[in-house]
Design a protein around this motif. Structure first.
Motif, PDB file in Angstrom:
ATOM      1  N   MET A 160       0.832  -1.194   0.000  1.00 30.85           N
ATOM      2  CA  MET A 160       0.000   0.000   0.000  1.00 30.85           C
ATOM      3  C   MET A 160       0.878   1.260   0.000  1.00 30.85           C
ATOM      4  SD  MET A 160      -3.073   0.862   2.637  1.00 30.85           S
ATOM      5  CE  MET A 160      -3.689  -0.832   2.675  1.00 30.85           C
ATOM      6  N   LYS A 161       0.496   2.225  -0.824  1.00 30.15           N
ATOM      7  CA  LYS A 161       1.269   3.470  -0.893  1.00 30.15           C
ATOM      8  C   LYS A 161       0.674   4.508   0.055  1.00 30.15           C
ATOM      9  CE  LYS A 161       1.067   4.618  -5.245  1.00 30.15           C
ATOM     10  NZ  LYS A 161       1.302   5.277  -6.540  1.00 30.15           N
ATOM     11  N   GLU A 162       1.542   5.349   0.548  1.00 26.68           N
ATOM     12  CA  GLU A 162       1.026   6.474   1.339  1.00 26.68           C
ATOM     13  C   GLU A 162       1.165   7.735   0.522  1.00 26.68           C
ATOM     14  OE1 GLU A 162       2.668   7.189   5.173  1.00 26.68           O
ATOM     15  OE2 GLU A 162       1.820   5.336   5.996  1.00 26.68           O
ATOM     16  N   LYS A 163       0.164   8.581   0.579  1.00 25.93           N
ATOM     17  CA  LYS A 163       0.247   9.859  -0.132  1.00 25.93           C
ATOM     18  C   LYS A 163       0.123  10.973   0.884  1.00 25.93           C
ATOM     19  CE  LYS A 163      -1.273   8.869  -4.754  1.00 25.93           C
ATOM     20  NZ  LYS A 163      -2.030   9.418  -5.865  1.00 25.93           N
ATOM     21  N   GLU A 164       0.904  12.018   0.654  1.00 25.47           N
ATOM     22  CA  GLU A 164       0.842  13.146   1.571  1.00 25.47           C
ATOM     23  C   GLU A 164       0.175  14.314   0.856  1.00 25.47           C
ATOM     24  OE1 GLU A 164       3.968  15.690   4.277  1.00 25.47           O
ATOM     25  OE2 GLU A 164       4.635  13.867   3.231  1.00 25.47           O
ATOM     26  N   ILE A 165      -0.734  14.962   1.535  1.00 21.66           N
ATOM     27  CA  ILE A 165      -1.367  16.155   0.963  1.00 21.66           C
ATOM     28  C   ILE A 165      -0.855  17.351   1.751  1.00 21.66           C
ATOM     29  CG2 ILE A 165      -3.540  17.348   0.517  1.00 21.66           C
ATOM     30  CD1 ILE A 165      -4.880  14.587   0.362  1.00 21.66           C
ATOM     31  N   LYS A 166      -0.270  18.284   1.018  1.00 25.30           N
ATOM     32  CA  LYS A 166       0.385  19.393   1.702  1.00 25.30           C
ATOM     33  C   LYS A 166      -0.358  20.709   1.437  1.00 25.30           C
ATOM     34  CE  LYS A 166       5.013  21.351   1.764  1.00 25.30           C
ATOM     35  NZ  LYS A 166       6.363  21.199   1.203  1.00 25.30           N
ATOM     36  N   THR A 167      -0.570  21.476   2.470  1.00 29.12           N
ATOM     37  CA  THR A 167      -1.178  22.801   2.313  1.00 29.12           C
ATOM     38  C   THR A 167      -0.189  23.840   2.802  1.00 29.12           C
ATOM     39  OG1 THR A 167      -3.373  21.910   2.728  1.00 29.12           O
ATOM     40  CG2 THR A 167      -3.131  24.268   2.986  1.00 29.12           C
ATOM     41  N   VAL A 168       0.125  24.784   1.952  1.00 23.96           N
ATOM     42  CA  VAL A 168       1.046  25.849   2.361  1.00 23.96           C
ATOM     43  C   VAL A 168       0.220  27.064   2.771  1.00 23.96           C
ATOM     44  CG1 VAL A 168       2.935  27.355   1.637  1.00 23.96           C
ATOM     45  CG2 VAL A 168       2.824  24.980   0.823  1.00 23.96           C
ATOM     46  N   ILE A 169       0.399  27.458   4.016  1.00 25.43           N
ATOM     47  CA  ILE A 169      -0.327  28.618   4.545  1.00 25.43           C
ATOM     48  C   ILE A 169       0.679  29.716   4.827  1.00 25.43           C
ATOM     49  CG2 ILE A 169      -1.821  29.453   6.406  1.00 25.43           C
ATOM     50  CD1 ILE A 169      -2.669  26.575   6.920  1.00 25.43           C
TER      51      ILE A 169
END
Ligand code: THU
Length: 165
Positions: free
Chosen positions: A1-10
């Motif tokens: 299983m792959k992990e995905k990261e969701i990034k938010t730049v504030i």
């Protein structure tokens, strides 16, 4: 299983560091808190949307004795903006919140804005997203007395968002 990261730049800053146009938008959002109808929560939210034609459209939360019939500032602003200027892209939205709920009696009105920014609820994110998906990114400016956050788009506040419309 792959992990995905969701990034938010504030981006975080003091309101004084914003451009004069952005400061004006924030001032309009702050002013809109005074048009809020919030007899139940006593939490007054204002929003101001900069349109692609240079106009600024405001909205505020409007509550109702049948609670779920009320609406938030962000939705009142974007629905009014779309009704007033149909098809015109929305470029930026500024949001501010004001309440005396936890303030000492002698606190001046100007210091009753939330110290930390408030962020739109899920329904408002989805409502704004629809205009963003159609017309392009809407920058989000979240005002607080202590700090202001800037997000590049509504989608950045709504990971894995639904845009199949
Ligand atoms: N509210 C907004 O208008 N915008 C937000 O981003 C969060 C909450 C309103 C809904 C309700 O009238 C009051 O604030 C208290 O939740």
């Amino acid at each position: 299983m792959k992990e995905k990261e969701i990034k938010t730049v504030i981006k975080e800053c003091q309101v004084e560091e914003l451009s004069s146009a952005d400061r004006e938008l924030v001032e309009r959002a702050k002013a809109m808190t005074r048009t809020s109808y919030a007899p139940y929560s006593k939490f007054h939210v204002g929003a101001a949307i900069l349109m692609d034609n240079g106009e600024i459209v405001g909205g505020s939360n409007q509550e109702n004795a049948a609670y779920s019939s009320g609406t938030c500032a962000e939705r009142s602003a974007c629905f009014y903006a779309s009704a007033r200027y149909p098809g015109v892209p929305m470029k930026k939205i500024a949001i501010a919140a004001w309440t005396r709920l936890h303030a000492a009696e002698d606190t001046p009105d100007a210091e009753c804005f939330q110290h930390l920014p408030i962020s739109p609820c899920g329904s408002c994110r989805q409502a704004l997203l629809e205009y963003e998906a159609k017309y392009g990114p809407i920058e989000v400016i979240l005002y607080g007395l202590d700090r202001t956050y800037i997000l590049p788009s509504v989608a950045s506040l709504l990971p894995l968002c639904f845009t199949e419309f």
